[in-house]
Motif scaffolding. Structure first.
Motif, PDB file in Angstrom:
ATOM      1  N   ARG A  75       0.815  -1.212   0.000  1.00  0.00           N
ATOM      2  CA  ARG A  75       0.000   0.000   0.000  1.00  0.00           C
ATOM      3  C   ARG A  75       0.846   1.258   0.000  1.00  0.00           C
ATOM      4  N   GLY A  76       1.979   1.200   0.695  1.00  0.00           N
ATOM      5  CA  GLY A  76       2.833   2.374   0.747  1.00  0.00           C
ATOM      6  C   GLY A  76       3.909   2.242   1.800  1.00  0.00           C
ATOM      7  N   VAL A  77       4.793   3.207   1.795  1.00  0.00           N
ATOM      8  CA  VAL A  77       5.874   3.290   2.772  1.00  0.00           C
ATOM      9  C   VAL A  77       5.765   4.640   3.470  1.00  0.00           C
ATOM     10  N   MET A  78       5.878   4.630   4.787  1.00  0.00           N
ATOM     11  CA  MET A  78       5.851   5.856   5.571  1.00  0.00           C
ATOM     12  C   MET A  78       7.220   6.099   6.184  1.00  0.00           C
ATOM     13  N   ILE A  79       7.754   7.303   5.998  1.00  0.00           N
ATOM     14  CA  ILE A  79       9.004   7.719   6.620  1.00  0.00           C
ATOM     15  C   ILE A  79       8.667   8.828   7.604  1.00  0.00           C
ATOM     16  N   HIS A  80       9.056   8.661   8.862  1.00  0.00           N
ATOM     17  CA  HIS A  80       8.737   9.671   9.864  1.00  0.00           C
ATOM     18  C   HIS A  80       9.949   9.927  10.752  1.00  0.00           C
ATOM     19  N   GLY A  81       9.763  10.770  11.738  1.00  0.00           N
ATOM     20  CA  GLY A  81      10.877  11.198  12.563  1.00  0.00           C
ATOM     21  C   GLY A  81      11.482  10.143  13.448  1.00  0.00           C
ATOM     22  N   PHE A  82      10.831   9.003  13.581  1.00  0.00           N
ATOM     23  CA  PHE A  82      11.318   7.946  14.458  1.00  0.00           C
ATOM     24  C   PHE A  82      11.614   6.661  13.685  1.00  0.00           C
ATOM     25  N   GLY A  83      11.662   6.760  12.362  1.00  0.00           N
ATOM     26  CA  GLY A  83      11.945   5.570  11.558  1.00  0.00           C
ATOM     27  C   GLY A  83      11.035   5.486  10.352  1.00  0.00           C
ATOM     28  N   GLY A  84      10.444   4.331  10.141  1.00  0.00           N
ATOM     29  CA  GLY A  84       9.553   4.144   9.013  1.00  0.00           C
ATOM     30  C   GLY A  84       8.904   2.775   9.066  1.00  0.00           C
ATOM     31  N   TYR A  85       7.950   2.554   8.175  1.00  0.00           N
ATOM     32  CA  TYR A  85       7.319   1.247   8.085  1.00  0.00           C
ATOM     33  C   TYR A  85       6.715   1.059   6.696  1.00  0.00           C
ATOM     34  N   CYS A  86       6.575  -0.200   6.334  1.00  0.00           N
ATOM     35  CA  CYS A  86       6.031  -0.587   5.033  1.00  0.00           C
ATOM     36  C   CYS A  86       4.668  -1.229   5.263  1.00  0.00           C
ATOM     37  N   GLN A  87       3.662  -0.741   4.538  1.00  0.00           N
ATOM     38  CA  GLN A  87       2.302  -1.248   4.682  1.00  0.00           C
ATOM     39  C   GLN A  87       1.968  -2.208   3.551  1.00  0.00           C
ATOM     40  N   GLN A  88       1.651  -3.445   3.907  1.00  0.00           N
ATOM     41  CA  GLN A  88       1.262  -4.447   2.917  1.00  0.00           C
ATOM     42  C   GLN A  88      -0.243  -4.446   2.732  1.00  0.00           C
ATOM     43  N   ALA A  89      -0.669  -4.852   1.540  1.00  0.00           N
ATOM     44  CA  ALA A  89      -2.104  -4.900   1.248  1.00  0.00           C
ATOM     45  C   ALA A  89      -2.757  -6.146   1.832  1.00  0.00           C
ATOM     46  N   ARG A  90      -1.952  -7.156   2.159  1.00  0.00           N
ATOM     47  CA  ARG A  90      -2.481  -8.346   2.812  1.00  0.00           C
ATOM     48  C   ARG A  90      -1.443  -8.893   3.783  1.00  0.00           C
ATOM     49  N   THR A  91      -1.923  -9.687   4.726  1.00  0.00           N
ATOM     50  CA  THR A  91      -1.025 -10.291   5.699  1.00  0.00           C
ATOM     51  C   THR A  91      -0.198 -11.380   5.034  1.00  0.00           C
ATOM     52  N   SER A  92       1.084 -11.382   5.308  1.00  0.00           N
ATOM     53  CA  SER A  92       1.974 -12.392   4.734  1.00  0.00           C
ATOM     54  C   SER A  92       2.072 -13.594   5.664  1.00  0.00           C
ATOM     55  N   THR A  93       2.390 -14.733   5.109  1.00  0.00           N
ATOM     56  CA  THR A  93       2.606 -15.932   5.915  1.00  0.00           C
ATOM     57  C   THR A  93       3.954 -15.810   6.625  1.00  0.00           C
ATOM     58  N   PRO A  94       4.204 -16.617   7.657  1.00  0.00           N
ATOM     59  CA  PRO A  94       5.514 -16.561   8.324  1.00  0.00           C
ATOM     60  C   PRO A  94       6.676 -16.753   7.367  1.00  0.00           C
ATOM     61  N   ARG A  95       6.560 -17.677   6.400  1.00  0.00           N
ATOM     62  CA  ARG A  95       7.648 -17.905   5.457  1.00  0.00           C
ATOM     63  C   ARG A  95       7.839 -16.689   4.553  1.00  0.00           C
ATOM     64  N   GLU A  96       6.758 -16.083   4.095  1.00  0.00           N
ATOM     65  CA  GLU A  96       6.862 -14.866   3.293  1.00  0.00           C
ATOM     66  C   GLU A  96       7.456 -13.725   4.111  1.00  0.00           C
ATOM     67  N   SER A  97       7.061 -13.652   5.370  1.00  0.00           N
ATOM     68  CA  SER A  97       7.539 -12.575   6.238  1.00  0.00           C
ATOM     69  C   SER A  97       9.037 -12.633   6.467  1.00  0.00           C
ATOM     70  N   GLU A  98       9.608 -13.828   6.443  1.00  0.00           N
ATOM     71  CA  GLU A  98      11.044 -13.957   6.672  1.00  0.00           C
ATOM     72  C   GLU A  98      11.836 -13.134   5.661  1.00  0.00           C
ATOM     73  N   LEU A  99      11.485 -13.230   4.392  1.00  0.00           N
ATOM     74  CA  LEU A  99      12.190 -12.460   3.366  1.00  0.00           C
ATOM     75  C   LEU A  99      11.866 -10.982   3.485  1.00  0.00           C
ATOM     76  N   ILE A 100      10.600 -10.662   3.702  1.00  0.00           N
ATOM     77  CA  ILE A 100      10.186  -9.260   3.799  1.00  0.00           C
ATOM     78  C   ILE A 100      10.932  -8.553   4.919  1.00  0.00           C
ATOM     79  N   VAL A 101      10.969  -9.167   6.088  1.00  0.00           N
ATOM     80  CA  VAL A 101      11.633  -8.550   7.247  1.00  0.00           C
ATOM     81  C   VAL A 101      13.139  -8.485   7.032  1.00  0.00           C
ATOM     82  N   ALA A 102      13.720  -9.544   6.490  1.00  0.00           N
ATOM     83  CA  ALA A 102      15.176  -9.607   6.333  1.00  0.00           C
ATOM     84  C   ALA A 102      15.700  -8.595   5.323  1.00  0.00           C
ATOM     85  N   MET A 103      14.906  -8.233   4.329  1.00  0.00           N
ATOM     86  CA  MET A 103      15.403  -7.363   3.267  1.00  0.00           C
ATOM     87  C   MET A 103      15.746  -5.959   3.766  1.00  0.00           C
ATOM     88  N   GLY A 104      15.066  -5.490   4.788  1.00  0.00           N
ATOM     89  CA  GLY A 104      15.405  -4.171   5.334  1.00  0.00           C
ATOM     90  C   GLY A 104      16.822  -4.135   5.883  1.00  0.00           C
TER      91      GLY A 104
END
Length: 224
Positions: A75-104
């Motif tokens: 959906r988008g990425v938010m950058i703010h004064g304390f960091g940032g976060y990435c908003q997904q359009a759907r919840t990822s599975t644990p296996r999918e989340s491993e790559l998503i989290v690790a890429m940062g």
């Protein structure tokens, strides 16, 4: 660890991902500029803040790429004064989340490695210390620090998320969340005194309060 949802500026980033800049980014500018001395110091502080914003932006785009490569809309990425976060359009599975989290963290470590290599090459070549060398030295130091900090096993940092995802390979979800909460609180208990008495960065202790609450709730099994 805060989540700023009030955007003051928006643009399209790589792969067409909407990128929003939060209003609290102005607070970060004020915090740095208020401690500056001369006009030159202000310019260097503004340069440092700009590098920090770019580093966080690239970090979050790493998360976005990890989602998009697995066909998960962003959906988008938010950058703010304390960091940032990435908003997904759907919840990822644990296996999918491993790559998503690790890429940062992977992007952050890449920025550190490239900047460190360039800075070292400039030193070895007898390059005079100037703005260019300052840039690469600062980028290396900044992203090295961000990588270490972000990989701490504390929710909601990436290190805490990765720690919980690893636990999910061996135990049920609620138990993994509880263990993550215990570990996160233990790390915070060690880290906050260091910030107060070691690094004298007492103002940043306030940034950790939401993490204390989140890890406490995890420890009590209230966030699963």
């Amino acid at each position: 660890m805060f989540r700023d949802s009030q955007a003051i500026f928006e643009f399209r980033g790589p792969w067409g991902v909407p990128v929003r800049i939060g209003a609290s980014i102005l607070l970060m500018f004020l915090l740095f500029v208020s401690t500056s001395g001369s006009g030159t110091d202000i310019l260097y502080d503004l340069g440092f803040v700009a590098m920090l914003i770019v580093s966080v932006f690239l970090h979050e785009m790493g998360h976005a790429w990890g989602a998009l490569i697995q066909k998960i809309p962003v959906r988008g990425v938010m950058i703010h004064g304390f960091g940032g976060y990435c908003q997904q359009a759907r919840t990822s599975t644990p296996r999918e989340s491993e790559l998503i989290v690790a890429m940062g963290p992977i992007v952050t470590l890449t920025l550190w490695a490239v900047s460190r290599l360039i800075a070292n090459a400039m030193w070895d070549a007898g390059h005079e210390y100037n703005t260019v060398l300052w840039f690469f030295e600062t980028m290396a130091w900044l992203n090295g620090y961000l990588a270490i900090f972000n990989l701490l096993p504390v929710a909601p940092l990436d290190g805490g998320k990765l720690f919980e995802l690893i636990l999910l390979r061996f135990m049920r979800g609620k138990n993994a969340s509880i263990v993550t909460g215990y570990i996160g609180l233990a790390v915070l208990a060690l880290l906050i005194p260091y910030l107060i008495f070691g690094a004298h960065m007492y103002i940043f202790v306030l940034f950790f309060l939401p993490a204390v609450v989140e890890n406490w709730n995890r420890m009590r099994g209230q966030t699963y």
